[in-house]
Design a protein around this motif. Structure first.
Motif, short mmCIF file in Angstrom:
data_model
loop_
_atom_site.label_atom_id
_atom_site.label_comp_id
_atom_site.label_asym_id
_atom_site.label_seq_id
_atom_site.Cartn_x
_atom_site.Cartn_y
_atom_site.Cartn_z
N SER A 15 0.94 -1.35 0.15
CA SER A 15 0.16 0.03 0.04
C SER A 15 1.00 1.21 0.01
N GLY A 16 0.48 1.97 -0.80
CA GLY A 16 1.30 3.63 -0.77
C GLY A 16 2.48 3.37 -1.91
N ALA A 17 2.49 2.39 -2.68
CA ALA A 17 3.52 2.03 -3.68
C ALA A 17 3.71 3.42 -4.61
N ARG A 18 4.85 3.44 -5.04
CA ARG A 18 5.05 4.43 -6.32
C ARG A 18 5.17 3.41 -7.49
N VAL A 19 4.34 3.57 -8.38
CA VAL A 19 4.36 2.62 -9.52
C VAL A 19 4.64 3.39 -10.99
N LEU A 20 5.28 2.56 -11.79
CA LEU A 20 5.55 3.09 -13.11
C LEU A 20 4.58 2.12 -13.96
N ASP A 21 3.94 2.60 -15.02
CA ASP A 21 3.47 1.81 -16.08
C ASP A 21 3.87 2.07 -17.30
N LEU A 22 4.92 1.11 -17.92
CA LEU A 22 5.61 1.58 -19.14
C LEU A 22 4.70 1.03 -20.31
N CYS A 23 4.93 1.77 -21.41
CA CYS A 23 4.18 1.37 -22.71
C CYS A 23 2.49 1.29 -22.05
N ALA A 24 2.04 2.44 -21.77
CA ALA A 24 0.68 2.57 -21.05
C ALA A 24 -0.37 2.23 -21.85
N GLY A 25 -0.47 2.69 -23.15
CA GLY A 25 -1.53 2.49 -23.78
C GLY A 25 -2.83 3.19 -23.28
N THR A 26 -3.77 2.63 -23.09
CA THR A 26 -5.06 3.35 -22.60
C THR A 26 -4.96 3.35 -21.02
N GLY A 27 -3.89 2.99 -20.40
CA GLY A 27 -3.75 3.24 -18.96
C GLY A 27 -4.39 2.13 -18.03
N ALA A 28 -4.65 1.13 -18.85
CA ALA A 28 -5.34 -0.10 -17.84
C ALA A 28 -4.65 -0.38 -16.70
N LEU A 29 -3.37 -0.59 -17.22
CA LEU A 29 -2.64 -1.19 -15.74
C LEU A 29 -2.11 -0.20 -14.93
N ALA A 30 -2.27 1.03 -15.04
CA ALA A 30 -2.05 2.31 -14.39
C ALA A 30 -3.16 2.35 -13.46
N LEU A 31 -4.26 2.06 -14.01
CA LEU A 31 -5.60 2.33 -13.36
C LEU A 31 -5.90 1.06 -12.25
N THR A 32 -5.36 -0.05 -12.71
CA THR A 32 -5.30 -1.23 -11.71
C THR A 32 -4.57 -0.86 -10.62
N ALA A 33 -3.33 -0.44 -10.96
CA ALA A 33 -2.36 -0.12 -9.69
C ALA A 33 -3.11 1.01 -8.86
N ALA A 34 -3.42 2.09 -9.40
CA ALA A 34 -4.13 3.01 -8.66
C ALA A 34 -5.52 2.50 -7.82
N THR A 35 -5.92 1.59 -8.31
CA THR A 35 -7.26 1.07 -7.60
C THR A 35 -6.93 -0.04 -6.46
N SER A 36 -5.47 -0.40 -6.63
CA SER A 36 -5.06 -1.55 -5.58
C SER A 36 -4.12 -0.79 -4.61
N GLY A 37 -4.30 0.35 -4.23
CA GLY A 37 -3.63 0.92 -3.19
C GLY A 37 -2.43 1.69 -3.38
N ALA A 38 -1.87 1.98 -4.92
CA ALA A 38 -0.85 2.69 -5.10
C ALA A 38 -0.89 4.11 -4.68
N ALA A 39 -0.17 4.83 -4.11
CA ALA A 39 0.10 6.18 -4.00
C ALA A 39 0.08 7.19 -4.97
N SER A 40 0.77 6.77 -5.98
CA SER A 40 0.91 7.56 -7.10
C SER A 40 1.43 6.66 -8.43
N VAL A 41 0.86 7.11 -9.57
CA VAL A 41 1.32 6.05 -10.76
C VAL A 41 1.67 7.05 -11.80
N THR A 42 2.88 6.85 -12.36
CA THR A 42 3.38 7.46 -13.67
C THR A 42 3.22 6.37 -14.83
#
Length: 229
Positions: free
Chosen positions: A45-72
């Motif tokens: 919880s509170g992780a800083r996450v990087l989503d590379l080759c993000a496309g629509t942001g599906a993985l970034a959204l998954t991270a953000a809704t799973s407890g990440a504090a920030s997502v790039t």
């Protein structure tokens, strides 16, 4: 292929309904397979996450809704980043779109988690247009080689990478490169899928290049987890 520790499918998070402009990679089996691996990863919880080759942001959204504090969310496509911004804005999630390559992404690190669904489909000619989201040179490793060699410097202590790609693009080479950079790397999930339209259209090239067997109509997707001590 060596190094598989589990072939079981991770528990799957719900698939998201996403805004996707024309020309932006549509989330497919590899996207949701990686999202499932993230869901099962024990991301702190509170992780800083990087989503590379993000496309629509599906993985970034998954991270953000799973407890990440920030997502790039990083992509080279302006349309993709517009999709990321829109999808994050609609959900009021802490996701920062960033246009650029690994170098730009690295400057914002270190990260606790790096997610990557890079281009990995072997292609006899340079990628262009929307195909940049999947075409990756004659062996499928134009992006993978750089990522596997450089991602260690982007991870915080005890941070980890989750990387999805096809066995056609040489999983053992990815594992070797990640381990050579000082990470512990294993395949944590694998599953076969039928060829999609791109792979079907490219089957003759793949056979002639020795990347698939004659008449092969499926590929194996793998998720690699690489951790920094």
């Amino acid at each position: 292929m060596t190094g598989i520790t589990s072939s079981a499918r991770p528990l799957a998070p719900p698939r998201l309904r996403l805004f996707r402009p024309p020309g932006v990679y549509r989330p497919q089996d590899d996207t949701w397979f990686l999202a499932s691996a993230l869901h099962a990863s024990g991301m702190p919880s509170g992780a800083r996450v990087l989503d590379l080759c993000a496309g629509t942001g599906a993985l970034a959204l998954t991270a953000a809704t799973s407890g990440a504090a920030s997502v790039t969310a990083v992509d080279i496509s302006r349309r993709a980043l517009a999709a990321v911004w829109t999808n994050a804005r609609l959900r009021r999630l802490p996701i920062r779109p960033l246009r650029g390559s690994l170098a730009e992404a690295a400057r914002g690190g270190p990260y606790d988690v790096v997610l990557a669904n890079p281009p990995y489909v072997p292609c006899p000619k340079p990628a262009s247009g929307a195909a940049r989201a999947w075409d990756a040179g004659p062996d499928g490793r134009v992006v993978l080689d750089q990522l596997c060699s450089e991602v260690a410097s982007m991870l915080a202590p005890q941070g980890f990478l989750l990387l999805v790609h096809s066995a056609v693009a040489d999983v053992d080479k990815s594992l070797s490169q990640l381990r050579a950079s000082g990470l512990s790397a294993t395949v944590v999930a694998a599953r076969p899928i039928l060829f999609g339209p791109v792979m079907r259209a490219r089957a003759v090239f793949l056979e002639e290049a020795g990347l698939i067997a004659a008449g092969q109509q499926h590929e194996e997707l793998v998720v690699i987890r690489a951790e920094r001590p």
